[in-house]
Design an enzyme around this catalytic site. Sequence first.
Site, PDB file in Angstrom:
ATOM      1  CE  LYS A  73     -28.558  82.879  -8.169  1.00  0.00           C
ATOM      2  NZ  LYS A  73     -29.641  81.891  -8.163  1.00  0.00           N
ATOM      3  CD  GLN A 116     -30.510  78.529  -6.831  1.00  0.00           C
ATOM      4  OE1 GLN A 116     -30.181  79.686  -6.571  1.00  0.00           O
ATOM      5  NE2 GLN A 116     -30.474  78.049  -8.071  1.00  0.00           N
ATOM      6  CG  ASP A 164     -35.419  84.002  -9.523  1.00  0.00           C
ATOM      7  OD1 ASP A 164     -34.480  84.447 -10.222  1.00  0.00           O
ATOM      8  OD2 ASP A 164     -35.335  82.960  -8.852  1.00  0.00           O
TER       9      ASP A 164
END
Length: 300
Positions: free
Chosen positions: A54, A98, A121
């Site tokens: 990422k 994460q 997200d």
Amino acid sequence: MAATIIDGKEFAARVRAQVATHVTHLKAEHGITPGLAVVLVGEDPASQVYVRSKGKMTVEVGMKSVEHKLDVETPEAELLALIDQLNNDPEIHGILVQLPLPKHLNEDLVINSIDPAKDVDGFHISNVGLLGTGQKSMVPCTPLGCLMMLRDHHGSISGMNAVVIGRSNIVGKPMAQLLLNDSATVTIAHSRTKDLADVVRRADIVVAAVGRPEMVPGDWIKPGATVIDVGINRLDAPEKGEGKTKLVGDVHYDSCAAVAGAITPVPGGVGPMTIACLLANTVTACCRANGLAEPEGLTA
Ligand code: NDP
């Protein structure tokens, strides 16, 4: 006729190029560099790989990448304080924590402490509600990538029968919501669904997000249907040599490709689209934060 292979790798490269063009524009015209902060707690090897790639791709499209790696035993208050700091940092437009988090941390509390406008997200309860009511929101990356591929392949999916196998908050539910918002007729199947084969056979679009290697066989697929395989499962592959592994999806690729009209491969299908959509969400969040026009085609 053989199924069309929906090439997620190539599609993701196109999305990243579009993001990069917009980033160049934001820098040149407005002096703004979109910034993405990724927070990793602990040393889960798979998470470390995701976070590295990422960060690399964030930099490649010209954005600012910030990584915060915290000890596995980080107290919740410390993580919340970091998120608060990032929420208030004007150079950060996207924040990603994460998952999964270590067991002592309350995942819902942590996710809901992110500023919804920076929640790239799309897991914050406000964004879930906005998506559910058809309002502008941050959309979870994996389902967004699937939707982009479906729109690209079909033009419109209005009126099509879609079956989503899996009802997780990360993939299944937001996927179903996005399909519904695009006027598909949506069925959500899960582990308690009766006669799953029969349900799937009625689908013009099948999205498999189960986490069970090659669970969906070709004889469940209606001829000509579009199959989107979200699954990523690592299996031993002794045929490739000792200790070797391979990735497979949640659908049995060869038998499904023989009847489907179109199919995403694993690897090289949904996977690459997920990170591309994370970058797209970050540039979208940056534009919204600055009251600027969003790039077209990069959100739902
Ligand atoms: P979860 O484990 O959270 O959810 C799996 C879902 O599948 C559940 O809703 C479960 O039903 C359902 N399910 C399990 N067994 C069956 C069965 N036999 N028949 C029907 N439904 C079943 O997984 P995720 O949604 O997080 O992930 C799904 C897959 O997608 C995994 O392979 C994961 O690795 C992959 N993934 C890929 C991403 C990418 O970037 N390509 C990103 C995220 C995930 P129930 O609710 O009843 O238990």
